[in-house]
Design an enzyme around this catalytic site. Structure first.
Site, PDB file in Angstrom:
ATOM      1  N   VAL A  72      83.327  77.956  20.654  1.00 53.20           N
ATOM      2  CA  VAL A  72      84.528  77.379  20.212  1.00 53.20           C
ATOM      3  C   VAL A  72      84.543  76.315  19.401  1.00 53.20           C
ATOM      4  O   VAL A  72      83.662  75.174  19.590  1.00 53.20           O
ATOM      5  CB  VAL A  72      85.478  77.039  21.669  1.00 53.20           C
ATOM      6  N   GLY A 117      82.936  71.032  18.969  1.00 53.92           N
ATOM      7  CA  GLY A 117      82.878  72.461  19.401  1.00 53.92           C
ATOM      8  C   GLY A 117      81.833  72.773  20.744  1.00 53.92           C
ATOM      9  O   GLY A 117      81.392  71.601  21.249  1.00 53.92           O
ATOM     10  N   LYS A 118      81.700  73.693  21.010  1.00 54.93           N
ATOM     11  CA  LYS A 118      80.871  73.921  22.403  1.00 54.93           C
ATOM     12  C   LYS A 118      80.978  75.351  22.562  1.00 54.93           C
ATOM     13  O   LYS A 118      81.594  76.413  21.909  1.00 54.93           O
ATOM     14  CB  LYS A 118      81.844  73.604  23.527  1.00 54.93           C
ATOM     15  N   GLY A 119      79.636  75.844  23.405  1.00 52.56           N
ATOM     16  CA  GLY A 119      79.226  77.222  23.164  1.00 52.56           C
ATOM     17  C   GLY A 119      78.854  77.426  24.449  1.00 52.56           C
ATOM     18  O   GLY A 119      78.236  76.612  25.261  1.00 52.56           O
TER      19      GLY A 119
END
Ligand code: NAD
Length: 428
Positions: A72, A117-119
């Site tokens: 995201v 962001g992050k995943g």
């Protein structure tokens, strides 16, 4: 209680522990203070891009298993997205969304030229071999690589991912673009373009934040007793650095239990014992204390540096610290915020207190792009400058608006992103 009453109480408790809702509520309070119009609020609260991918992996037993991964990108107004990738069975899109928004505000609060962001990948790394984890990492990277890149989105380690994972991501990305791109991830091994000082950076930032807050409370290190929840990268290193500065660390914990010595723990010995035995239990010169009780021990400073949702509506009244420095992400729930505020407990919020890690990640990205590497002294002194400046700015905003440091940090962070968004304009 009626069935409806029970259902409402259950919903309130679930809401209290939902990190996305907690972030959204603080966002609204700060946006009200900033007087942001509804359209701009919508832009800033909505993730820019959410990618969901299927990740087929050939397992060691030759079966093919499909995992689900997310990345995201919450907001890239300030620069490329920055944020970790976690591997865990309970990864879900709501959590990844919340964490990516937190990264936007964290990067903004310390003035980094990054968005958030992050995943994550839904998997259980404890049940996977190193080979399976490597294949999962490489395929996940290949699946999201259209939105990655040193100028687009720069991941880092998070829960259950580490320097080796970052090396695999960097190699997979580099092989696809046919050139070595070290700046596509941070938190890499030193030999691959990692930065000196990155390992200690979050703990160092926590130590600096605690020091700046204590100056405002008129307290000296030698008179200050500190309880630290967690003994890992953030808690263990934070405690060690504070011990060296003359603070008395009276308690440390790990997931199995806590140890307490009101006269102070010999932190280097504790960490050596932990490295050898794998748990704190049995450390001599300290009494064993259950984890729930640790948070309620008498102390001046409490540093939650383990997991989220540890200071809640259930235990907030029993907390005795005058200062809380949030090493972990989201350790205090939204309902607990107002209780601490009313009681005059100062809280240095996560997005400021634990921003030392992403700050040195930023240094790693800069060094990779320059191809020129700094000494540890240079890294530490630049980290010090950034953390102190951010603390001063947040403190000033909080005083101006007569709000807590938490809301002050959100006002500061959101205000900066909103200003840049308006300067850039929109071609909607
Ligand atoms: P870590 O895995 O190195 O350490 C976590 C520690 O917490 C371990 O000692 C573990 O035993 C302990 N722990 C786990 N559950 C516990 C519980 N219920 N009670 C007491 N102790 C418990 O992780 P870390 O990197 O130190 O991260 C800790 C927190 O800080 C997380 O919220 C993470 O998201 C956040 N954080 C980490 C960094 C970083 O650079 N490492 C940066 C920013 C934020």
């Amino acid at each position: 209680m009626t069935t409806t009453g029970t259902a409402t109480a259950h919903q309130e408790l679930t809401d209290e522990f939902n990190p996305f809702l907690a972030m959204a509520k603080r966002f609204e309070i700060a946006s009200d203070r900033l007087g942001l119009d509804p359209g701009l609020r919508d832009v800033l609260r909505t993730p820019d891009r959410e990618l969901s991918v299927s990740v087929p992996v050939l397992m060691d037993d030759k079966t093919l298993k499909v995992f689900t991964g997310y990345r995201v990108q919450h907001n890239w107004v300030l620069g490329p997205c920055k944020g970790g990738i976690r591997f865990a069975p309970d990864v879900n899109l709501d959590e990844v969304r919340a964490l990516s928004a937190w990264m936007t505000w964290k990067c903004s609060v310390v003035g980094l030229p990054f968005g958030g962001g992050k995943g994550g990948v839904i998997c259980d790394p404890r049940e996977m071999s190193k080979g399976e984890l490597e294949r999962l990492t490489r395929r996940y990277t290949a699946s999201i690589m259209d939105i990655l890149g040193p100028d687009r989105d720069v991941p880092a380690p998070d829960m259950n991912t580490n320097a080796q994972t970052m090396a695999w991501i960097m190699d997979t990305y580099s092989m696809h673009v046919r050139s070595t791109q070290t700046a596509v991830v941070t938190g890499k091994p030193l030999a691959l373009g990692g930065s000196l000082g990155r390992h200690e950076a979050t703990g160092r930032g926590v130590m600096i934040s605690a020091r700046e807050a204590l100056k405002r409370l008129g307290m000296r290190p030698e008179d200050t007793k500190v309880v630290v929840q967690g003994s890992g990268n953030v808690g263990g290193i934070g405690a060690l650095l504070m011990h060296r500065e003359g603070y008395t660390i009276t308690s440390l914990s790990d997931m199995y239990g806590s140890i307490h010595n009101p006269n102070g723990l010999d932190v280097p010995n504790v960490l050596e014992f932990l490295a050898e035995k794998g748990k704190l239990e049995g450390f001599p010169d300290a009494e064993a204390v259950p984890n729930a009780v640790q948070l309620e021990l008498p102390c001046d400073v409490l540093i939650p540096a383990a997991t989220e949702n540890t200071i809640t509506s259930k235990n907030v009244d029993k907390i005795k610290a005058k200062l809380i420095v949030e090493g972990a992400n989201g350790p205090t729930t939204f309902p607990a915020d107002s209780v601490l505020d009313e009681r005059g407990v100062m809280v240095v919020p996560d997005i400021l207190a634990n921003a030392g890690g992403v700050t040195v990640s930023y240094f790693e990205w800069v060094q990779d792009r320059m191809g020129y590497f700094w000494t540890e002294e240079v890294v530490n002194s630049r980290l010090e400058q950034i953390m102190v400046k951010a603390f001063d700015e947040v403190d000033e905003v909080a005083k101006k608006h007569d709000v807590s440091l938490r809301i002050g940090s959100y006002i500061h962070a959101i205000g900066r992103v909103a200003e840049v968004y308006q300067l850039r304009g929109s071609f909607a």
